[in-house]
Design an enzyme around this catalytic site. Structure first.
Site, short mmCIF file in Angstrom:
data_model
loop_
_atom_site.label_atom_id
_atom_site.label_comp_id
_atom_site.label_asym_id
_atom_site.label_seq_id
_atom_site.Cartn_x
_atom_site.Cartn_y
_atom_site.Cartn_z
N HIS A 145 51.43 -12.64 39.66
CA HIS A 145 50.83 -13.52 40.67
C HIS A 145 51.56 -14.86 40.80
O HIS A 145 51.35 -15.59 41.76
CB HIS A 145 49.33 -13.73 40.38
CG HIS A 145 49.01 -14.65 39.25
ND1 HIS A 145 48.65 -14.20 37.99
CD2 HIS A 145 48.97 -16.01 39.17
CE1 HIS A 145 48.40 -15.25 37.21
NE2 HIS A 145 48.60 -16.34 37.90
N ASP A 175 49.89 -7.37 35.89
CA ASP A 175 50.19 -8.75 36.28
C ASP A 175 51.38 -9.32 35.51
O ASP A 175 51.40 -10.48 35.13
CB ASP A 175 48.96 -9.66 36.08
CG ASP A 175 49.09 -10.96 36.88
OD1 ASP A 175 49.90 -11.00 37.83
OD2 ASP A 175 48.41 -11.94 36.56
N GLY A 250 48.86 -23.49 36.32
CA GLY A 250 50.25 -23.81 36.00
C GLY A 250 50.69 -23.19 34.69
O GLY A 250 51.88 -23.02 34.43
N ASN A 251 49.72 -22.83 33.83
CA ASN A 251 50.03 -22.15 32.57
C ASN A 251 50.34 -20.67 32.77
O ASN A 251 50.87 -20.02 31.87
CB ASN A 251 48.86 -22.25 31.58
CG ASN A 251 48.92 -23.47 30.70
OD1 ASN A 251 48.08 -24.37 30.79
ND2 ASN A 251 49.91 -23.52 29.82
N SER A 252 50.00 -20.14 33.93
CA SER A 252 50.23 -18.71 34.20
C SER A 252 51.67 -18.32 33.92
O SER A 252 52.60 -18.95 34.42
CB SER A 252 49.90 -18.38 35.65
OG SER A 252 48.53 -18.26 35.85
N LEU A 307 46.78 10.14 30.92
CA LEU A 307 46.07 11.11 30.08
C LEU A 307 45.35 12.13 30.95
O LEU A 307 45.30 13.31 30.63
CB LEU A 307 45.08 10.37 29.17
CG LEU A 307 44.30 11.20 28.15
CD1 LEU A 307 45.25 11.98 27.24
CD2 LEU A 307 43.40 10.29 27.31
N GLY A 308 44.76 11.64 32.06
CA GLY A 308 44.13 12.57 33.01
C GLY A 308 42.66 12.82 32.75
O GLY A 308 42.20 13.97 32.88
#
Length: 504
Positions: A145, A175, A250-252, A307-308
């Site tokens: 993001h 992400d 801003g830490n993302s 895995l299904g």
């Protein structure tokens, strides 16, 4: 960081006795009534061994018994960067005052105003985030993001140097994103092992909150394997590390490191009612980050093992609602609600009604544990599933498959059907299936203009039941498709059945 309820990211106390003495002492000193020697004698009497002190009730400070975070902070901060994401946004673009397409068709001015179409203008939007240098030649891991839809990326190092960066690849389901700058002998942070983190262990969060580059905060690991449902992707993979280290917008994309200065997570989201830190922060664990980064470098696409099965965590609510019917008396484990035909689980012999208790020896008392363990794997990897069937404990080795049901890596050319469709989707509820008389389906929650759905005129609320005449009953069916989309069949909530033929 995105601003939502879950956002992508002192005073000195003086003892009364000391305060009173200080006030009196200063007053006497300023008035010249007390000598400096008298003040020293008074201090000695106040702090004499015989005088009761608040500190006497506590254990004496012993430095060797407390964590030293300076080594981790001073080394790791060198490899955490500030990322500026620049996006070109078009706005405007409209017909001039007095324009009427009927008159324009015949070349007749209308209303005495300006005629014609004004071209849309382009404006740059900038946003900030953080990243972590993981190789000396300039590979940097961050959040999807942070770089999503960017047209330019600029990176500022801890030492002030500026670089242009290029996007290597992204994985919206976790992400995580990988970018690169051209550099040599750059400072890096070594990978640790997030599986080894213990509750209460000290960690540091490093990033650029509010554009304050190289900010370091400390906290402890509050929980592991948290599933929040906040990554905006239908096939999200969430198993967050929860900490109480202060993290803000801003830490993302910044680093979560242990006391040895090793990378154990990428800070991603905060739980807050204000958009800023007031509680807990969450990081993608290193085990997932490492795997995604390697996949993006080697294949150009993330290798998602499947895995299904569809399953539900057996918690107290599950036992209360379905325990008597299913013969389950206590919580713990994952109830297998469905086994996808032709999947890895089906091939290994798992059935509906089985209760998965562990994967590779790790207990699966919550869904996020299984999600994380599978997310660390690639197609053709083997995992050991421990389960019970009719109260009998069993084990089976399962060879995982890719999203199209094959035990081999996918390539960057393999089509992602959900992405190509262009929208957001959700499984259809049981009630809607009964109302529309369908076995299942995927409902279109939103439509992107530039996707196949938008170009074909599909509206929100449409329930997809077939793609290329292949049955679609759930999101997992959608995820396993990779063929070029030619036809889409489905029904609207009002009962109107429609077939869309895709023209490319």
């Amino acid at each position: 960081m995105k601003k939502t309820a879950l956002t992508f990211l002192g005073a000195a106390v003086v003892a009364a006795a000391v305060g009173g003495f200080t006030a009196v002492g200063v007053n006497q000193y300023m008035s010249g009534n007390t000598s400096n020697e008298s003040i020293q004698e008074s201090l000695a009497s106040v702090w004499s061994d015989s005088t009761p002190q608040a500190g006497n009730h506590f254990t004496a400070y012993q430095a060797e018994q407390y964590p030293d975070l300076t080594y981790a902070a001073e080394n790791a901060v060198k490899a955490v960067v500030n990322i500026e994401s620049i996006r070109e946004v078009k706005y405007g673009g409209s017909y001039g005052r007095g324009f009427d397409p009927f008159y324009e068709f015949f070349g007749i001015p209308y209303g005495g105003g300006s005629r014609g179409y004004s071209e849309p203008q382009t404006q740059e939007q900038k946003s900030g985030g953080s990243g972590v240098i993981i190789s000396a030649d300039g590979y940097i891991v961050t959040n999807n993001h942070v770089v999503e839809e960017s047209t330019k990326l600029k990176v500022k190092l801890n030492d002030g140097r500026l670089f242009d960066a290029k996007l290597i690849g992204t994985d919206p389901t976790t992400d995580v994103a990988l970018i690169k700058i051209d550099g040599e002998d750059l400072p890096t942070i070594p990978f640790g092992n997030s599986d080894d983190l213990r509750l209460g262990e000290w960690v540091l969060a490093i990033g650029s909150p509010f554009n304050l580059q190289s900010t370091i905060t400390a906290g402890i690991v509050s929980a592991k394997a948290r599933q929040l449902g906040v990554i905006p992707n239908e096939f999200r993979v969430e198993s967050f590390i929860q900490t109480d280290a202060a993290v803000n917008p801003g830490n993302s994309g910044g680093a979560l490191v242990n006391t040895r200065g090793e990378l154990v997570g990428i800070n991603t989201v905060i739980k807050s009612s204000t958009g800023s830190y007031i509680g807990y922060s969450f990081a993608v664990p290193e085990t997932i980050v490492r795997k995604v980064v390697v996949d993006l470098k080697e294949y150009g696409v993330v290798q998602r093992a499947m895995l299904g099965i569809r399953y539900r965590a057996i918690d107290d609510q599950f036992v209360e609602e379905l325990g008597e019917e299913l013969g389950i008396k206590k919580s713990g484990g994952l109830y297998v609600d469905e086994v996808v035909e032709g999947s890895a689980a089906a091939e290994a012999g798992l059935r509906k009604g089985d209760i998965i208790t562990a994967i590779d020896g790790t207990k699966t008392n919550d869904a996020s544990t299984l999600i994380e363990k599978i997310a660390q794997r690639r197609p053709n990897d083997k995992v050991t599933i421990s389960y019970t069937r009719n109260d009998i404990a069993k084990k089976v080795d399962v060879t995982l498959r890719n999203k199209v049901g094959k035990a081999e890596p996918v390539t960057a050319d393999t089509k992602d059907v959900a992405e190509a469709l262009g929208g957001k989707f959700a499984d259809v509820s049981k009630g809607m299936c009964e109302k529309l008389e369908i076995r299942g389906g995927v409902q279109v929650v939103s439509v992107k203009r530039d996707g196949l759905l938008g170009r074909s005129g599909v509206k929100e609320g449409f329930v997809i039941t077939y793609i290329n005449d292949r049955l679609v009953t759930s999101l997992s069916d959608l995820q396993r498709m990779s063929d070029k989309i030619q036809t889409i069949d489905g029904v609207y909530p009002n009962g109107q059945a429609v077939r869309y033929v895709i023209v490319n």
